[in-house]
Design an enzyme around this catalytic site. Sequence first.
Site, PDB file in Angstrom:
ATOM      1  N   ARG A  30       0.809  -1.215   0.000  1.00 41.79           N
ATOM      2  CA  ARG A  30       0.000   0.000   0.000  1.00 41.79           C
ATOM      3  C   ARG A  30       0.854   1.282   0.000  1.00 41.79           C
ATOM      4  NH1 ARG A  30      -5.203  -1.041   2.220  1.00 41.79           N
ATOM      5  NH2 ARG A  30      -5.724   1.139   1.886  1.00 41.79           N
ATOM      6  N   HIS A  76      -7.140  -2.934  -7.940  1.00 41.06           N
ATOM      7  CA  HIS A  76      -6.910  -2.266  -6.645  1.00 41.06           C
ATOM      8  C   HIS A  76      -8.225  -2.103  -5.880  1.00 41.06           C
ATOM      9  CE1 HIS A  76      -4.117  -0.030  -4.080  1.00 41.06           C
ATOM     10  NE2 HIS A  76      -5.076   0.857  -3.868  1.00 41.06           N
ATOM     11  N   TYR A 120     -16.143  14.685 -13.535  1.00 40.46           N
ATOM     12  CA  TYR A 120     -15.977  15.891 -14.330  1.00 40.46           C
ATOM     13  C   TYR A 120     -14.624  15.963 -15.033  1.00 40.46           C
ATOM     14  CZ  TYR A 120     -19.976  17.445 -11.562  1.00 40.46           C
ATOM     15  OH  TYR A 120     -21.206  17.544 -10.959  1.00 40.46           O
TER      16      TYR A 120
END
Length: 746
Positions: A30, A76, A120
Amino acid sequence: MKDTQIIRTEYSEVMKKSYIDYAMSVIVARAIPDVRDGLKPVQRRTLYDMHELGIRFDKPYRKCARIVGDTMGKYHPHGDSSIYESLVVMAQEFKKGITLVDGHGNFGSIEGDGAAAMRYTEARLARVSQEIFLSDLDKDVVDFVPNFDETEKEPEVLPVRLPNLLVNGAEGIAVGMATSIPTHNLGEVVDAVIAYMKNENITDRKLLSYLKGPDFPTGGIVVNEDELLQIYETGSGKVKIRGKVEVEELKGGKKQLVVTEIPYTMIGAGIGKFLNDVGNLIDSKKTTDIVDISNQSSKDGIRIVFELKRGADVQNLKNMLYKKTRLEDTFGVNMLAVVDKRPEVLSLKQIIEHHVDFQFDVATRKYNTLLAKEKDRKEIQEGLIKAYDVIDLIIEILRGSKDLKDAKACMTAGVTENITFKSSISKKMAAMLRFTDRQAGAILDMRLAKLIGLELEVLLEEHENTLKNIALYEDILNNYDSMAKVIIGELKELKKTYARPRRTAIENAEEVVFEETKIEEQEVVFLMDRFGYSKVVDVGTYERNKEAADKENKYVIYCMNIGKICFFTNTGKMHQVKVLDLPFGKFRDKGVPIDNVSNYSSSEEKIVYMCDENQLRIGKFLFVTEGGMIKQVSGTEFLVAKRTIAATKLNAKDQLKYVGILTPIDHVVLQTKEGYFLKFPAEQVSEKKKGAVGIRGIKLGAKDFVDKVYLTKEGQETKGRYKGKEVSLNRLKLGNRDTQGVKQRG
């Protein structure tokens, strides 16, 4: 029914093993980057997913939501926010040495504005990512491992051709450890790698003649050059960085200071904090030279302007900004990376050494793959060339065969039994054919157009190139110097394409010396209204407006301008605020909430008593709680540097009701909510430390509590009130502490 087996084990050992497993999972899978490609798993998976989706640098942008969703679903499974955050950081020019993602839309700003929602924004791979990070994945250069649910394959590491750990740096917090590696200049990193490849015994000191030190995307100045060697030798230390400040001349002899580059650590909310800190320096009169502040920063760069009054001491002001704000800061270096699935703090040379070893592994696998392909191509080319010489025989075999199987058997093993030939000579010649299976397949797939003479010339030319490639690849694979030459050549080409000038200056600078303007000591008056708005005025201003000031303000305290205001709250805490931190001005100025300049929270606690710091030095203080606990404490115990301390210890669900300075008195009177009054001699109150609960002052009923506290003296009339009626405290019967007292009628 099968027998149940009970395994007995020490609980602490189970917890220890489980925690270590968890910690290693966070470290390796991680938070900490791999030394080979300098990427965390989430970064590696995001880049690989974009590569697989075909979102290349020369293709249209795609919605980030699509990229994030695909990455999360395939590789992931740790939440979309971590993936999108990683994607955004890789697209921000002010965060990385080279941006790996080409973002389209609002990807945040250097001043801390967040990126727009992933629905967006759009993104695609940057060209540098395609060419340096992902270019040779089709050549079996790295191992592929199963994804989390074993439905896909993902690369264990990307075949990055540069030490990305140095170029882009890394930041990550794991369990019990963290990594913090600054960014560096790509061209200098390439030079250092080449220097190491030419001399493996090179020292860190010599490497620093090529790689000068950190090169932050925000520029700035590293001011402790002499300490860099130890940092890069040990892999940890502190880099001191300053922002760049320029002086600009204005009309009329005025000047202005302009901050054009900031420390890397100031990115985000640090810029707003910096401006706020400068504003506080002006408000507290630490400087009177700054007339105006304006932040003119834009996408073109940082530009924070401080307009100065005429005759200002520019150098001293610059030093103040470095000394009193984060315009000079430290970047903590801890070059921690995953090496062979273990976390390790590395020196500069070790990082380069691991990278070069990785490059040789990648190159070996790459050229073995290319060599195998060229050998396959050579085999087919030799078969086709040989076929040109016996093309008539091959056509006769094909015409005389019943099926493709018989024709191929004849061409590879000389089996002629099932084929009809025009003559015995042709049959004898066919029996001598020994093409390989791959050659026979290529011949059978050959188009008639290939029989043109010019095609043979092209084939012979291709065969010659193939033999040259085989010789080249074998030389690269069999000779260290040849492979090193190829790698160095690629590095030089990358430097030529992607290197850019250094942004961060490296130097040895003297320690900043700032001479503070000595504040003239004077008596002032602290005012705070019932809404908690506080300010300071001079004594003359207060006395001219005394009637209005006393009426409008809850607290009016004479104090020194270099002193502190101390206040005790019902939660048992004492807060302090420097008088200099409060606005000094006109009587009608609004002031600032006391919450803003102290640790006090008006929504969670209530002020019980307020005084000047000097009062702590001259006497003892009486503490009374709603639960009836009482004590006296020496005021000197509260002369501390901390802004907040525990002024007293409270029992559960109890709160502080009264704090007051003990002047010469005879009696203490406690009044309860139910109307009980207890008057007892003041000497019965024991002196305790501030950390003590105290002793019981009055016995209370189940739902009763102390409501008011009075201090009385013989010969001085003191009155209290209960349910609207006055109570003469001097006429109360004298009792003893820890009794119930006398009930008053309403």
